[in-house]
Design a protein around this motif. Structure first.
Motif, PDB file in Angstrom:
ATOM      1  N   UNK A 261       0.802  -1.220   0.000  1.00  0.00           N
ATOM      2  CA  UNK A 261       0.000   0.000   0.000  1.00  0.00           C
ATOM      3  C   UNK A 261       0.834   1.269   0.000  1.00  0.00           C
ATOM      4  N   UNK A 262       1.821   1.346   0.896  1.00  0.00           N
ATOM      5  CA  UNK A 262       2.610   2.572   1.037  1.00  0.00           C
ATOM      6  C   UNK A 262       4.071   2.261   1.341  1.00  0.00           C
ATOM      7  N   UNK A 263       4.930   3.129   0.847  1.00  0.00           N
ATOM      8  CA  UNK A 263       6.349   3.105   1.210  1.00  0.00           C
ATOM      9  C   UNK A 263       6.768   4.550   1.447  1.00  0.00           C
ATOM     10  N   UNK A 264       7.321   4.827   2.609  1.00  0.00           N
ATOM     11  CA  UNK A 264       7.733   6.189   2.921  1.00  0.00           C
ATOM     12  C   UNK A 264       6.582   7.184   2.875  1.00  0.00           C
ATOM     13  N   UNK A 265       5.373   6.697   3.177  1.00  0.00           N
ATOM     14  CA  UNK A 265       4.193   7.553   3.123  1.00  0.00           C
ATOM     15  C   UNK A 265       3.615   7.710   1.742  1.00  0.00           C
ATOM     16  N   UNK A 266       4.237   7.103   0.728  1.00  0.00           N
ATOM     17  CA  UNK A 266       3.781   7.238  -0.649  1.00  0.00           C
ATOM     18  C   UNK A 266       2.903   6.054  -1.052  1.00  0.00           C
ATOM     19  N   UNK A 267       1.643   6.287  -1.447  1.00  0.00           N
ATOM     20  CA  UNK A 267       0.802   5.203  -1.952  1.00  0.00           C
ATOM     21  C   UNK A 267       1.412   4.605  -3.218  1.00  0.00           C
ATOM     22  N   UNK A 268       1.364   3.287  -3.342  1.00  0.00           N
ATOM     23  CA  UNK A 268       1.933   2.597  -4.499  1.00  0.00           C
ATOM     24  C   UNK A 268       0.801   2.242  -5.463  1.00  0.00           C
ATOM     25  N   UNK A 269       0.894   2.742  -6.696  1.00  0.00           N
ATOM     26  CA  UNK A 269      -0.151   2.521  -7.707  1.00  0.00           C
ATOM     27  C   UNK A 269       0.412   1.638  -8.818  1.00  0.00           C
ATOM     28  N   UNK A 270      -0.254   0.538  -9.063  1.00  0.00           N
ATOM     29  CA  UNK A 270       0.139  -0.392 -10.125  1.00  0.00           C
ATOM     30  C   UNK A 270      -0.565  -0.002 -11.426  1.00  0.00           C
ATOM     31  N   UNK A 271       0.185   0.119 -12.516  1.00  0.00           N
ATOM     32  CA  UNK A 271      -0.429   0.503 -13.787  1.00  0.00           C
ATOM     33  C   UNK A 271       0.391  -0.006 -14.963  1.00  0.00           C
TER      34      UNK A 271
END
Length: 317
Positions: free
Chosen positions: A226-236
């Motif tokens: 879901x998140x790394x370093x507060x950054x949401x991870x978006x798969x595309x």
């Protein structure tokens, strides 16, 4: 007047007998193309205009503080103001012609399905152009004199693509780079990756460790990060990873060498889209050709706004 190009959906995989798919009893299920979700619509700046060919986005910069000298007059100071202009592209269309006889012989409703698919391909193209522009922003100079440009972080060899640990470290470095350029903490920093990199991260137990993430980072069993370093991870699938320089199907403004791109981290302020004609799909019967013409279209344009809000993660090979 030219002839219409007929989409003979009676053919099996677009070859051979034009009626091959009609010679069955309908099973109640239709196998359709997988829908590609639009992942950037709410994650970049969008402005709608009622007329014209472009829109202007002014950009302001900081003012400085100084100690006052007793008796000195306070007269103000100059703060640079920049501008980004985003121009509308030509109308993009997706079209399908369905023959009357083919429709009469088919065992499922095709018009609604092809109308949906025409809209989906336009949404996918929009996503692709936004992400291409985000990468170009990471390579661009500042919008305002004295401001910050974009950031490119490069891993040794292919590590950002093949090592979850290195990719995660790169995402942390990208977030840090934006923090150091005073990108507001309230601006969510989104990371876009291809499926291969997404599942690489999702398989890393370090990134999913309960003690480190308090279960907000992802779920190994569900294959989610879901998140790394507060950054949401978006798969595309729309993140470009090829050299599109000179590509006939990509407008010049979106072209670039993305062959070494591994990921993109950006905020909503990095990229803007101007809409003149929103996505619309219509179907009209053509009595001259005895069939239905389905057309999906929009007139929009995408461009760079704030390069400092975009970071590209790339490899050396």
């Amino acid at each position: 007047m030219s002839n219409a190009t007929v989409n003979q959906f009676g053919q099996l995989n677009a070859t051979g007998d034009a009626k091959a798919n009609f010679l069955k009893v309908f099973s109640g299920e239709v196998l359709t193309a997988f829908e590609t979700a639009n992942v950037t619509l709410d994650r970049h700046t969008v402005r709608t205009i009622s007329n014209g060919k472009s829109a202007s986005f002014p950009a302001t910069w900081k003012v400085k503080a100084k100690y006052h000298v007793p008796g000195a007059e306070i007269v103000g100071q100059v703060s640079p103001v920049g501008e980004r202009i985003i121009t509308i592209d030509d109308i993009l269309v997706a079209d399908v012609f369905l023959d009357d006889l083919d429709q009469a012989m088919t065992h499922f409703e095709v018009r609604a399905e092809y109308s949906k698919q025409a809209g989906i391909v336009l949404a996918s193209t929009w996503d692709s152009n936004v992400l291409r522009t985000g990468l170009l922003a990471a390579r661009a100079a500042s919008t305002v004199t004295g401001g910050y440009g974009g950031t490119t972080l490069t891993s040794a060899t292919t590590l950002y693509r093949t090592s979850a640990k290195d990719l995660a470290a790169g995402i942390y470095a990208a977030v840090q780079a934006m923090d150091e350029k005073d990108v507001p903490e309230t601006d969510e920093k989104i990371t876009y990756v291809k499926p291969a990199q997404y599942y690489l991260l999702a398989q890393s137990t370090d990134l999913l460790n309960r003690d480190w993430t308090d279960m907000r980072g992802g779920n190994y069993a569900d294959g989610k990060i879901l998140r790394i370093g507060g950054s949401p991870i978006v798969k595309t699938n729309q993140l470009p990873v090829a050299d599109t320089t000179g590509a006939a199907d990509v407008l010049a403004k979106y072209q670039g060498d993305y062959s070494k791109t591994a990921a993109l981290v950006m905020t909503k302020a990095a990229v803007g889209t101007v809409k003149l004609m929103d996505l619309a799909t219509r179907m009209d019967y053509d009595p001259r050709r005895l069939g239905d013409l389905i057309v999906a279209k929009y007139a929009i344009g995408t461009g760079i706004l704030r390069p400092e809000c975009s970071v590209e993660l790339k490899t050396t090979t």
